[in-house]
Design a protein around this motif. Structure first.
Motif, PDB file in Angstrom:
ATOM      1  N   HIS A 119       0.788  -1.007  -0.113  1.00 54.29           N
ATOM      2  CA  HIS A 119       0.035  -0.418   0.544  1.00 54.29           C
ATOM      3  C   HIS A 119       0.966   1.091  -0.063  1.00 54.29           C
ATOM      4  O   HIS A 119       0.271   2.258  -0.955  1.00 54.29           O
ATOM      5  N   MET A 120       2.000   1.208   1.275  1.00 53.78           N
ATOM      6  CA  MET A 120       2.933   2.546   1.104  1.00 53.78           C
ATOM      7  C   MET A 120       3.783   2.904  -0.317  1.00 53.78           C
ATOM      8  O   MET A 120       3.333   3.944  -0.610  1.00 53.78           O
TER       9      MET A 120
ATOM     10  N   GLY B 201       3.483   6.056  -2.169  1.00 53.77           N
ATOM     11  CA  GLY B 201       5.012   6.717  -2.932  1.00 53.77           C
ATOM     12  C   GLY B 201       6.111   6.882  -1.187  1.00 53.77           C
ATOM     13  O   GLY B 201       6.350   7.580  -2.132  1.00 53.77           O
ATOM     14  N   GLY B 202       5.880   6.272   0.235  1.00 49.93           N
ATOM     15  CA  GLY B 202       6.009   5.685   1.259  1.00 49.93           C
ATOM     16  C   GLY B 202       5.286   5.232   2.008  1.00 49.93           C
ATOM     17  O   GLY B 202       3.786   6.161   2.262  1.00 49.93           O
ATOM     18  N   GLY B 203       6.335   5.804   3.631  1.00 50.03           N
ATOM     19  CA  GLY B 203       5.556   5.904   4.615  1.00 50.03           C
ATOM     20  C   GLY B 203       6.588   5.740   5.920  1.00 50.03           C
ATOM     21  O   GLY B 203       7.579   5.297   5.554  1.00 50.03           O
ATOM     22  N   LYS B 204       6.076   5.076   6.677  1.00 42.44           N
ATOM     23  CA  LYS B 204       6.168   4.801   8.107  1.00 42.44           C
ATOM     24  C   LYS B 204       6.064   3.305   8.636  1.00 42.44           C
ATOM     25  O   LYS B 204       4.930   2.975   8.920  1.00 42.44           O
ATOM     26  N   ILE B 205       6.985   2.265   8.860  1.00 42.36           N
ATOM     27  CA  ILE B 205       6.644   0.658   9.298  1.00 42.36           C
ATOM     28  C   ILE B 205       7.478   0.846  10.297  1.00 42.36           C
ATOM     29  O   ILE B 205       8.907   0.596  11.179  1.00 42.36           O
ATOM     30  N   ILE B 206       7.172   1.000  12.177  1.00 37.31           N
ATOM     31  CA  ILE B 206       7.418   0.577  13.298  1.00 37.31           C
ATOM     32  C   ILE B 206       7.300  -1.169  13.682  1.00 37.31           C
ATOM     33  O   ILE B 206       5.838  -1.126  14.086  1.00 37.31           O
ATOM     34  N   ASN B 207       8.550  -1.341  14.167  1.00 35.56           N
ATOM     35  CA  ASN B 207       8.254  -2.784  14.786  1.00 35.56           C
ATOM     36  C   ASN B 207       8.727  -2.898  16.091  1.00 35.56           C
ATOM     37  O   ASN B 207       9.570  -1.702  16.081  1.00 35.56           O
ATOM     38  N   ILE B 208       7.849  -3.027  17.325  1.00 39.14           N
ATOM     39  CA  ILE B 208       8.630  -3.758  18.014  1.00 39.14           C
ATOM     40  C   ILE B 208       9.521  -4.537  18.747  1.00 39.14           C
ATOM     41  O   ILE B 208       8.655  -5.663  18.548  1.00 39.14           O
ATOM     42  N   ALA B 209      10.578  -4.431  19.014  1.00 37.45           N
ATOM     43  CA  ALA B 209      11.740  -5.493  19.169  1.00 37.45           C
ATOM     44  C   ALA B 209      11.620  -5.955  20.702  1.00 37.45           C
ATOM     45  O   ALA B 209      10.177  -5.818  21.693  1.00 37.45           O
ATOM     46  N   SER B 210      12.670  -6.242  21.040  1.00 37.15           N
ATOM     47  CA  SER B 210      12.964  -6.118  22.293  1.00 37.15           C
ATOM     48  C   SER B 210      14.249  -6.191  22.550  1.00 37.15           C
ATOM     49  O   SER B 210      15.087  -6.272  22.176  1.00 37.15           O
TER      50      SER B 210
END
Length: 249
Positions: A127-128, A132-141
């Motif tokens: 979709h992004m 033309g762009g976007g932000k993905i933030i994953n929660i690690a540990s």
């Protein structure tokens, strides 16, 4: 203005409380419209956000069912018309020694912590790319870097989260998509309640944290807004530790 999220829409998973609730509220405070997704209802999160005039909708869904993730994503799109920010926060943990770690516990953790993260990222990424762009933030540990004790499935999943974060950043940076992760330290949530209840373990953890305290979910708000905003446009494939200094010790 670099941190302003007005006009952006964020899809945040695992929002019934704790870190997910705080991040959803933080993004809404910065101006984003939020779609909150959780296996149980996110009524408290919705009340918090609407209480300060923020924009939020919620979806109840079992993210361990990979076959249903496209329906979840399409439903999320239906609220505000686009997804500019994806925060993969949903997670679970099973605390048993490796020698007794049940196969079901392993699969339950991998399905939520890893599989749902990748397949939602895939849906959002396509979709992004079109937009033309976007932000993905994953929660690690912190267990993205360390082995932990009695949590083999969780540790494996969180090591994999950092790898996926870097792999997607490599592929999608040229498409205008930033993929980063936050590695929370010891945060006071339902998942860490057994550690806090263990007096000796809790004290040992506290003694290693230079900040001298456990974190709280609100400590994740600022980092999440940063990674969701234009302020982090040249940051990609990074794992940001928010741990009171634990990893520096």
């Amino acid at each position: 203005m670099s941190f302003d999220l007005t006009g952006k829409t964020a899809l945040v998973t695992g929002t019934s409380g704790g870190i997910g609730q705080a991040i959803a509220a933080g993004l809404a405070e910065a101006g984003a419209s939020v779609v909150a997704v959780s296996a149980s209802n996110s009524n408290d999160t919705v009340a918090i956000v609407r209480g300060f005039g923020g924009s939020i909708e919620q979806i109840s869904a079992d993210l361990s069912n990979a076959d249903g993730l496209e329906d979840v994503f399409q439903e999320a799109l239906g609220f505000f018309g686009s997804i500019d920010i994806l925060v993969n926060n949903a997670g679970t943990i099973r605390r048993t020694p490796a020698a007794q770690h049940a196969r079901k516990d392993w699969y339950d953790v991998i399905d939520i912590n890893l599989n749902s993260l990748f397949f939602l990222s895939q849906l959002a990424g396509n979709h992004m790319i079109e937009r033309g762009g976007g932000k993905i933030i994953n929660i690690a540990s912190l267990l993205s870097f360390q082995g932990g004790i009695n949590v083999p499935g969780y540790t494996a999943s969180k090591h994999a989260v950092t790898g996926i974060t870097k792999a997607l950043a490599n592929e999608w940076a040229s498409k205008g998509i930033q993929v980063n992760a936050i590695a929370p330290g010891y945060i006071d949530t339902r998942n860490t309640a057994p550690l806090l209840a263990d007096e000796k373990r809790s004290q040992a953890i506290l003694e290693r944290i230079p900040a001298g305290r456990w974190g709280n979910p609100e400590d994740l708000k600022g980092p999440a807004v940063f990674l969701a905003s234009a302020a982090s446009n040249y940051m990609n494939g990074h794992v940001l530790c928010v741990d009171g200094g634990w990893m520096a010790r």
